[in-house]
Design an enzyme around this catalytic site. Structure first.
Site, mmCIF file in Angstrom:
data_model
loop_
_atom_site.group_PDB
_atom_site.id
_atom_site.type_symbol
_atom_site.label_atom_id
_atom_site.label_comp_id
_atom_site.label_asym_id
_atom_site.label_seq_id
_atom_site.Cartn_x
_atom_site.Cartn_y
_atom_site.Cartn_z
ATOM 1 N N GLU A 172 -6.953 4.884 7.656
ATOM 2 C CA GLU A 172 -6.673 6.299 7.355
ATOM 3 C C GLU A 172 -7.866 6.946 6.659
ATOM 4 O O GLU A 172 -8.065 8.155 6.736
ATOM 5 C CB GLU A 172 -5.383 6.410 6.523
ATOM 6 C CG GLU A 172 -4.153 6.104 7.379
ATOM 7 C CD GLU A 172 -2.928 5.674 6.607
ATOM 8 O OE1 GLU A 172 -2.922 5.753 5.366
ATOM 9 O OE2 GLU A 172 -1.975 5.229 7.271
ATOM 10 N N ASN B 36 0.865 -1.186 0.000
ATOM 11 C CA ASN B 36 0.000 0.000 0.000
ATOM 12 C C ASN B 36 0.896 1.229 0.000
ATOM 13 O O ASN B 36 1.476 1.591 1.018
ATOM 14 C CB ASN B 36 -0.890 -0.043 1.251
ATOM 15 C CG ASN B 36 -1.711 1.223 1.421
ATOM 16 O OD1 ASN B 36 -1.829 2.030 0.494
ATOM 17 N ND2 ASN B 36 -2.292 1.406 2.599
ATOM 18 N N GLY C 88 2.293 2.436 10.695
ATOM 19 C CA GLY C 88 3.236 3.537 10.527
ATOM 20 C C GLY C 88 3.950 3.936 11.810
ATOM 21 O O GLY C 88 4.577 4.990 11.876
ATOM 22 N N LYS D 84 0.027 4.279 -0.318
ATOM 23 C CA LYS D 84 -0.627 5.477 0.227
ATOM 24 C C LYS D 84 -0.396 6.665 -0.724
ATOM 25 O O LYS D 84 -0.372 6.463 -1.937
ATOM 26 C CB LYS D 84 -0.128 5.747 1.646
ATOM 27 C CG LYS D 84 -0.217 4.480 2.510
ATOM 28 C CD LYS D 84 0.020 4.704 3.956
ATOM 29 C CE LYS D 84 -0.115 3.372 4.686
ATOM 30 N NZ LYS D 84 -0.049 3.492 6.128
ATOM 31 N N SER E 298 3.196 -1.895 10.262
ATOM 32 C CA SER E 298 4.649 -1.898 10.488
ATOM 33 C C SER E 298 5.314 -3.236 10.162
ATOM 34 O O SER E 298 6.266 -3.641 10.832
ATOM 35 C CB SER E 298 4.971 -1.480 11.926
ATOM 36 O OG SER E 298 4.556 -0.150 12.153
ATOM 37 N N GLU F 290 -5.616 -4.719 10.499
ATOM 38 C CA GLU F 290 -4.568 -3.723 10.735
ATOM 39 C C GLU F 290 -4.876 -2.946 12.010
ATOM 40 O O GLU F 290 -5.666 -1.987 11.982
ATOM 41 C CB GLU F 290 -4.500 -2.738 9.572
ATOM 42 C CG GLU F 290 -4.120 -3.368 8.254
ATOM 43 C CD GLU F 290 -3.525 -2.331 7.318
ATOM 44 O OE1 GLU F 290 -2.384 -2.526 6.899
ATOM 45 O OE2 GLU F 290 -4.197 -1.326 7.032
ATOM 46 N N HIS G 276 -9.622 1.363 4.633
ATOM 47 C CA HIS G 276 -8.362 1.551 5.365
ATOM 48 C C HIS G 276 -8.604 2.518 6.532
ATOM 49 O O HIS G 276 -9.371 3.476 6.396
ATOM 50 C CB HIS G 276 -7.287 2.092 4.420
ATOM 51 C CG HIS G 276 -5.931 2.057 5.049
ATOM 52 N ND1 HIS G 276 -5.525 2.978 5.972
ATOM 53 C CD2 HIS G 276 -4.908 1.178 4.909
ATOM 54 C CE1 HIS G 276 -4.298 2.677 6.370
ATOM 55 N NE2 HIS G 276 -3.899 1.585 5.735
HETATM 56 P P1 PGA Z 1 2.697 0.451 7.567
HETATM 57 O O1 PGA Z 1 1.260 0.658 6.904
HETATM 58 O O2 PGA Z 1 3.236 -0.870 7.062
HETATM 59 O O3 PGA Z 1 3.506 1.620 7.119
HETATM 60 O O4 PGA Z 1 2.490 0.414 9.053
HETATM 61 C C1 PGA Z 1 0.377 -0.422 6.712
HETATM 62 C C2 PGA Z 1 -0.921 0.079 6.134
HETATM 63 O O5 PGA Z 1 -1.381 1.157 6.536
HETATM 64 O O6 PGA Z 1 -1.529 -0.578 5.271
#
Ligand code: PGA
Length: 250
Positions: free
Chosen positions: A100, A11, A175, A13, A212, A169, A98
């Site tokens: 976010e 992903n 992140g 983003k 992460s 997640e 997601h």
């Molecule tokens: P990350 O993001 O691996 O940077 O923690 C995962 C995601 O948001 O899909």
């Protein structure tokens, strides 16, 4: 031995211009000329890089997905992008729900509507669910995940299960560098699988872990019996680290 094919999804983003995306593909193909047997790979660039990435990965074996789609098929929805539009840019799936996007106001009902439109348009869906730190600390993780899942899966016909993937997640792990331990992720995902059994054949449902994930943590996470792959954010931006995570799953 589980017979669900592991899936590794990257992903991106809101990262990478079309030129940067093409450069990533060149690097990824040089590092991993083809998708190894025993794993499936998907890359989720921003809308603006869907077509270049689809073209640059032609014949490689990795497929391309959007990061969301509109819950409407077409019409006066300024700024929105439809499922059929991303399909026409080479996407064969989409992330949905997601955290976010949920943080910007996307509700369970909106996620479910997007799931319906995406499946009807021929896309596969990777439905993201996850609890906040406050919810985990309050001991309501299972209830939160079950509610998010039930709402999204209500939009899925059980016969469409081969086009549906769930990504667990935990919001506190995204992140932050704070990966869930394999035991924590396994426990939550086993709970999600049990909850999914209300709606479809949960033994066939692929459930990923995200938050992460790095080349250092991927293998141990995916060794857990219910974890069928990874949704990778930050570590997917570099072709080398993404390739290492793919290899950890194969
Ligand atoms: P990350 O993001 O691996 O940077 O923690 C995962 C995601 O948001 O899909």
């Amino acid at each position: 031995m589980r017979d669900r094919l592991p899936l590794i999804a990257g992903n991106w983003k809101m990262h990478k211009t079309p030129a940067e995306a093409r450069e990533w593909c060149v690097g990824f193909r040089a590092r991993l000329p083809e998708v190894p047997a025993g794993v499936e790979v998907v890359v989720c660039p921003p809308f603006t890089a869907l077509e270049p990435v689809s073209g640059a990965l032609q014949g490689h074996g990795a497929w391309v997905a959007a990061q969301t789609v509109s819950d409407q098929p077409s019409g006066p929805h300024t700024g929105e992008v439809s499922a059929s539009m991303v399909f026409s840019c080479g996407a064969r799936g989409t992330l949905l729900g997601h955290s976010e996007r949920r943080a910007m106001g996307e509700t369970d009902a909106m996620v479910a509507a997007r799931v319906r439109v995406a499946l009807a348009s021929g896309l596969r869906t990777i439905i993201c669910i996850g609890e906040s730190l406050a919810q985990r600390e309050a001991g309501v993780t299972v209830e939160v995940l079950a509610a998010q899942l039930a709402s999204a899966l209500a939009a899925v016909d059980p016969g469409e299960i081969d086009r549906v993937v769930v990504a667990y997640e935990p919001i506190w792990a995204i992140g932050t560098g704070r990966t869930a331990t394999p035991d924590m992720a396994q426990e939550a995902i086993a709970g999600v699988r049990a909850a999914a059994a209300n709606r479809l054949d949960a033994n066939l449902l692929r459930i990923l872990y995200g938050g992460s994930v790095t080349p250092a943590t991927a293998r141990e996470l995916m060794a857990a019996p219910d974890i069928d792959g990874a949704l990778v954010g930050g570590a997917s931006l570099d072709p080398e680290s993404f390739a290492r995570i793919v290899e950890a799953a194969a």
